[in-house]
Write a protein that holds these residues in place. Structure first.
Motif, PDB file in Angstrom:
ATOM      1  N   GLN B  10       0.832  -1.186   0.000  1.00 40.18           N
ATOM      2  CA  GLN B  10       0.000   0.000   0.000  1.00 40.18           C
ATOM      3  C   GLN B  10       0.867   1.237   0.000  1.00 40.18           C
ATOM      4  O   GLN B  10       1.903   1.290   0.639  1.00 40.18           O
ATOM      5  N   THR B  11       0.455   2.192  -0.791  1.00 42.48           N
ATOM      6  CA  THR B  11       1.175   3.463  -0.862  1.00 42.48           C
ATOM      7  C   THR B  11       0.341   4.478  -0.105  1.00 42.48           C
ATOM      8  O   THR B  11      -0.666   4.965  -0.608  1.00 42.48           O
ATOM      9  N   SER B  12       0.721   4.760   1.138  1.00 40.58           N
ATOM     10  CA  SER B  12      -0.027   5.717   1.947  1.00 40.58           C
ATOM     11  C   SER B  12       0.312   7.131   1.501  1.00 40.58           C
ATOM     12  O   SER B  12       1.398   7.371   0.979  1.00 40.58           O
ATOM     13  N   ALA B  13      -0.612   8.016   1.724  1.00 41.50           N
ATOM     14  CA  ALA B  13      -0.429   9.404   1.320  1.00 41.50           C
ATOM     15  C   ALA B  13       0.110   9.505  -0.106  1.00 41.50           C
ATOM     16  O   ALA B  13       1.029  10.253  -0.404  1.00 41.50           O
ATOM     17  N   ALA B  14      -0.493   8.682  -0.991  1.00 43.36           N
ATOM     18  CA  ALA B  14      -0.069   8.689  -2.396  1.00 43.36           C
ATOM     19  C   ALA B  14      -0.360  10.042  -3.035  1.00 43.36           C
ATOM     20  O   ALA B  14       0.309  10.458  -3.977  1.00 43.36           O
ATOM     21  N   PRO B  16      -2.023  14.116  -1.579  1.00 43.29           N
ATOM     22  CA  PRO B  16      -2.395  14.818  -0.345  1.00 43.29           C
ATOM     23  C   PRO B  16      -3.904  14.845  -0.088  1.00 43.29           C
ATOM     24  O   PRO B  16      -4.341  15.252   0.972  1.00 43.29           O
ATOM     25  N   THR B  17      -4.712  14.441  -1.052  1.00 48.33           N
ATOM     26  CA  THR B  17      -6.153  14.502  -0.863  1.00 48.33           C
ATOM     27  C   THR B  17      -6.818  13.302  -1.512  1.00 48.33           C
ATOM     28  O   THR B  17      -6.135  12.438  -2.061  1.00 48.33           O
ATOM     29  N   ASP B  18      -8.146  13.197  -1.418  1.00 50.19           N
ATOM     30  CA  ASP B  18      -8.893  12.061  -1.974  1.00 50.19           C
ATOM     31  C   ASP B  18      -8.377  11.665  -3.351  1.00 50.19           C
ATOM     32  O   ASP B  18      -8.207  12.518  -4.219  1.00 50.19           O
ATOM     33  N   ILE B  19      -8.211  10.358  -3.553  1.00 51.00           N
ATOM     34  CA  ILE B  19      -7.875   9.871  -4.892  1.00 51.00           C
ATOM     35  C   ILE B  19      -9.185   9.414  -5.527  1.00 51.00           C
ATOM     36  O   ILE B  19      -9.814   8.474  -5.077  1.00 51.00           O
ATOM     37  N   PHE B  20      -9.617  10.146  -6.561  1.00 51.83           N
ATOM     38  CA  PHE B  20     -10.942   9.897  -7.121  1.00 51.83           C
ATOM     39  C   PHE B  20     -10.924   8.877  -8.252  1.00 51.83           C
ATOM     40  O   PHE B  20     -11.956   8.332  -8.605  1.00 51.83           O
ATOM     41  N   SER B 296     -10.920   7.683  -0.287  1.00 50.88           N
ATOM     42  CA  SER B 296     -10.857   8.902   0.508  1.00 50.88           C
ATOM     43  C   SER B 296      -9.718   8.872   1.518  1.00 50.88           C
ATOM     44  O   SER B 296      -9.378   9.897   2.086  1.00 50.88           O
ATOM     45  N   ASP B 297      -9.104   7.692   1.761  1.00 51.64           N
ATOM     46  CA  ASP B 297      -7.978   7.672   2.708  1.00 51.64           C
ATOM     47  C   ASP B 297      -6.634   7.941   2.026  1.00 51.64           C
ATOM     48  O   ASP B 297      -5.584   7.741   2.614  1.00 51.64           O
ATOM     49  N   LYS B 298      -6.684   8.384   0.760  1.00 57.68           N
ATOM     50  CA  LYS B 298      -5.496   8.884   0.039  1.00 57.68           C
ATOM     51  C   LYS B 298      -4.451   7.815  -0.233  1.00 57.68           C
ATOM     52  O   LYS B 298      -3.306   8.120  -0.556  1.00 57.68           O
ATOM     53  N   THR B 299      -4.849   6.562  -0.060  1.00 56.83           N
ATOM     54  CA  THR B 299      -3.898   5.463  -0.181  1.00 56.83           C
ATOM     55  C   THR B 299      -4.192   4.655  -1.442  1.00 56.83           C
ATOM     56  O   THR B 299      -5.349   4.472  -1.813  1.00 56.83           O
ATOM     57  N   VAL B 300      -3.121   4.178  -2.104  1.00 54.01           N
ATOM     58  CA  VAL B 300      -3.286   3.213  -3.184  1.00 54.01           C
ATOM     59  C   VAL B 300      -3.004   1.831  -2.600  1.00 54.01           C
ATOM     60  O   VAL B 300      -1.963   1.623  -1.960  1.00 54.01           O
ATOM     61  N   ARG B 301      -3.922   0.895  -2.779  1.00 50.78           N
ATOM     62  CA  ARG B 301      -3.724  -0.461  -2.249  1.00 50.78           C
ATOM     63  C   ARG B 301      -3.615  -1.466  -3.384  1.00 50.78           C
ATOM     64  O   ARG B 301      -4.433  -1.480  -4.299  1.00 50.78           O
ATOM     65  N   TRP B 302      -2.591  -2.330  -3.286  1.00 51.03           N
ATOM     66  CA  TRP B 302      -2.370  -3.367  -4.293  1.00 51.03           C
ATOM     67  C   TRP B 302      -2.805  -4.718  -3.738  1.00 51.03           C
ATOM     68  O   TRP B 302      -2.449  -5.063  -2.600  1.00 51.03           O
TER      69      TRP B 302
END
Lengths: 390, 309
Positions: B10-14, B16-20, B296-302
């Motif tokens: 997981q890439t946290s704080a990928a 600074p705001t929501d990744i839509f 909305s947690d700004k993270t990319v999860r693989w």
């Protein structure tokens, strides 16, 4: 959204145009009458105003008009150049105020009496002069003040714990919870406020919510401690939104200066108006840009209500087209790009992305805790965060 | 029968705001957010380092992305309602599509990469030919006019589908430029539509919390997939068309077997609502299949499938 008090009135366009024409007539007649064709020269410029007695001052609009047209109304002539300097300045006020009104009518916007005074401080000596001029113009045109796009200024009220002292250090008032009082005008009332005894200040957009919090004893919940609660009272007749007046903003600003460690929380609806109102407290309004250093409270922290904070989506409303436009206009503003506004910006984007908005009144509704439980929890979390930062 | 997927990274704080929005290519996982940047994360190597970033002129933020299938263009839609196209080769701006009367919302490239289709707040679809230096509008499809929230192009190039705020769901025939079907079944916002890889089925989902799957030929509903407790924000078919992955406002991801028409895996790692989910493009590689989610947690999860089990 340019100023705190500019909002759109949808269905009064045609009436506005008629009024606008009448004002233009007034000015054109004045100009043509001032030309003396026999001598090919100019006389003094004159406008006839109906003079409305102060007794009608604070009445509802229909009442006020009827009364102003009654026997009490009498003609006055405002002219330039006048016999005395005071007459000339009254002429200047008249033209200036007509200019503001024309602006309102052609843009379908609304300003508060307070705005007119603060923006025209170079001209008006007091708020009273503004109020009188507006009432006279309304009487002359035989319409209500509201028809001219001018609304009464909102007023700040507060409840909770505080001590008010005068400059001599004498206590003039002690807030002990449930009593609701007007927010003091710091300079004019010659008072200062002592807040040694509280954990936080909560600014609430909606008066109805404020009243519910006060009657539930929110200012002294065991888990949150003592507080000062502040809101703004809006006249329902005038269909206002919860935009703060200058006095309330100056008051909150002075608290933040005197008590920099005291957390100041703001709670508004999760809709474009709510975010704009919070922004007005925090960054000032464009209308009052020249005063914003004294009026804006950048340390005021937006804590909600948050669109994603509701456990159930059943509480949401659909974002209307005009909501979308307003949200987008705000996202295009400069202030929204600054660091302190990042959470407001993100909230607006969430609204647009989801096409939804949420009112604070229904927060916690589906969780069973109700709105008060929801807000208490929100404050508990934010007070803990505040302690961590220190 | 359940299927095992596990979180690999997981890439946290990928951002600074929501990744839509998220799209995947063979090389990259591409994300877009409220902060107006597009970021490219390495899709192949663990760690998934940030490879590069495009700073777009969408000051108000970006909420939708599409990458052309041959992966030489990526299109981004901003809250301002304009679309910008970027060359993936050099990261340079290719062109901008904007119209004072239109607020575009969702975009998709045709499977051959020759066309770009967009739906918007007026509910209609515009199609551009994007083979030249500048996009040329070449098609216009009309609906009843409620905001269009999502759009997809079938792999055979025959159809475009759009989902709408009022629950409207339409299939257009690209050859006749006519509406083929108006599909009933949704009374609440449709937030995601996707054709199956063989273009035979159309899956749609949104505020009804259910995925409905239709036959494209007959427009009949074939089956539905119920299990999410809140809005479904995003869905995607895997390469073989065996599985659908969904991401929801309820903070979970679900993998559904198309054959069994049931949920075979649920992932609940996110602290916030899921805004988008996509399968990674692993076909033709030795990598196991998987998917990425953003929200909305700004993270990319693989995630990837557990193999050998």
């Amino acid at each position: 959204m340019d100023s705190e008090a500019e909002y759109i009135i949808d269905d009064e366009l045609s009436a506005s145009n008629v009024l606008l024409e009448r004002i233009e007539c007034l000015i054109l007649n004045m100009l043509s009458n001032s030309y003396d064709s026999a001598n090919n020269s100019y006389k003094e410029m004159q406008i006839q105003l109906l003079n409305r007695r102060s007794s009608t001052y604070s009445m509802s609009k229909t009442m006020a008009i009827r009364k102003s047209l009654g026997n009490q109304a009498k003609q006055q002539t405002v002219s330039f150049p006048g016999l005395a300097a005071s007459n000339s300045s009254r002429f200047a006020m008249l033209i200036h105020t007509l200019d503001i009104i024309s602006n309102n009518l052609s843009n379908n916007s609304v300003v508060t009496k307070r705005d007119i005074f603060y923006k025209g401080k170079w001209l008006y000596k007091s708020q009273y002069e503004v109020d009188r001029m507006i009432d006279d113009i309304a009487a002359t045109l035989n319409v209500s003040r509201h028809d001219l796009g001018i609304v009464a200024s909102p007023k700040g009220i507060m409840a909770g714990y505080y001590v008010m002292k005068n400059c001599g250090g004498d206590i003039t008032k002690i807030g002990n919870g449930t009593d609701v009082t007007l927010v003091p005008t710091m300079e004019a009332d010659n008072v200062f406020i002592v807040l040694d005894d509280i954990n936080y200040v909560l600014v609430i957009e909606k008066e109805a919510v404020f009243q519910r919090l006060v009657s539930s004893g929110f200012y002294n919940r065991p888990e949150l401690g003592r507080a000062l609660l502040i809101t703004v009272v809006i006249s329902l007749i005038e269909d206002g939104k919860g935009y703060p007046d200058v006095t309330t903003r100056a008051f909150i600003r002075s608290i933040s200066k005197a008590y920099p460690a005291l957390p100041l929380f703001g709670i508004v609806d999760s809709d474009p108006y709510g975010i704009h109102i919070l922004g007005t407290y925090k960054f000032g309004s464009k209308a009052m840009a020249h005063e914003s250093l004294n009026l804006a409270t950048s340390s005021l922290l937006w804590i909600g209500v948050q669109l994603l904070g509701y456990a159930s989506v059943g509480a949401y409303d659909v974002l209307s087209n005009s909501d979308r436009k307003m949200a987008l206009r705000m996202l295009e503003n400069v202030w929204i790009d600054c660091e302190e506004a990042s959470d407001l910006r993100a909230e607006l984007q969430k609204m647009l992305f989801l096409g939804k908005k949420a009112e604070m009144d229904v927060a916690g509704f589906n969780e069973g805790s109700g709105m008060i439980g929801y807000l208490a929890n929100l404050l508990r979390i934010n007070l803990a965060k505040h302690c961590d930062r220190k | 029968m359940s299927k095992n997927f596990f979180s690999t990274d997981q890439t946290s704080a990928a951002h600074p705001t929501d990744i839509f929005s998220v799209v995947t290519t063979k090389d990259y996982v591409i994300t877009a957010t409220g902060d107006s940047t597009i970021r490219f994360f390495d899709a192949l190597n663990t760690g998934h380092a940030l490879a590069h970033e495009i700073k777009t002129p969408h000051r108000t933020g970006i909420h939708h992305l599409s990458a052309s299938p041959d992966a030489d263009l990526v299109a981004a839609v901003g809250f301002d309602g304009s679309i910008s196209l970027w060359s993936l080769l050099d990261g340079k701006e290719h062109s901008v599509i904007s119209s004072p009367e239109k607020t575009f919302w969702a975009v998709v490239f045709s499977p051959d990469g020759a066309f770009l289709a967009a739906t918007g707040i007026d509910g209609n679809v515009t199609v551009w030919d994007v083979r030249g230096d500048d996009p040329v509008a070449c098609g216009y499809l009309e609906t009843k006019g409620t905001p269009g929230l999502c759009i997809d192009y079938s792999n055979d190039g025959r159809y475009i589908a759009t989902g709408h705020e009022n629950g409207g769901l339409y299939i257009f025939d690209t050859e006749t430029a006519r509406l083929s079907f108006s599909l009933p079944g949704h009374t609440k916002s449709v937030r995601a539509v996707a054709f199956s890889p063989l273009s035979k089925l159309l899956a749609a989902a949104g505020d009804s919390n259910v995925v409905t799957v239709y036959s494209v030929k007959s427009s009949e509903m074939v089956f539905n997939l119920a299990g999410h407790s809140q809005w479904i924000m995003s869905l995607d078919w895997n390469f073989e068309g065996e599985y659908i992955v969904t991401g929801s406002f309820d903070k979970t991801l679900k993998v559904w077997s198309v054959e069994q028409t049931e949920c075979v895996a649920t992932q609940a790692d996110s602290d916030g609502a899921i805004w988008a989910v996509k399968w990674t493009k692993t076909s033709g590689t030795s990598l196991p299949q998987g998917f990425v989610s953003v929200g909305s947690d700004k993270t990319v999860r693989w995630y990837r499938e557990a193999t050998g089990g």
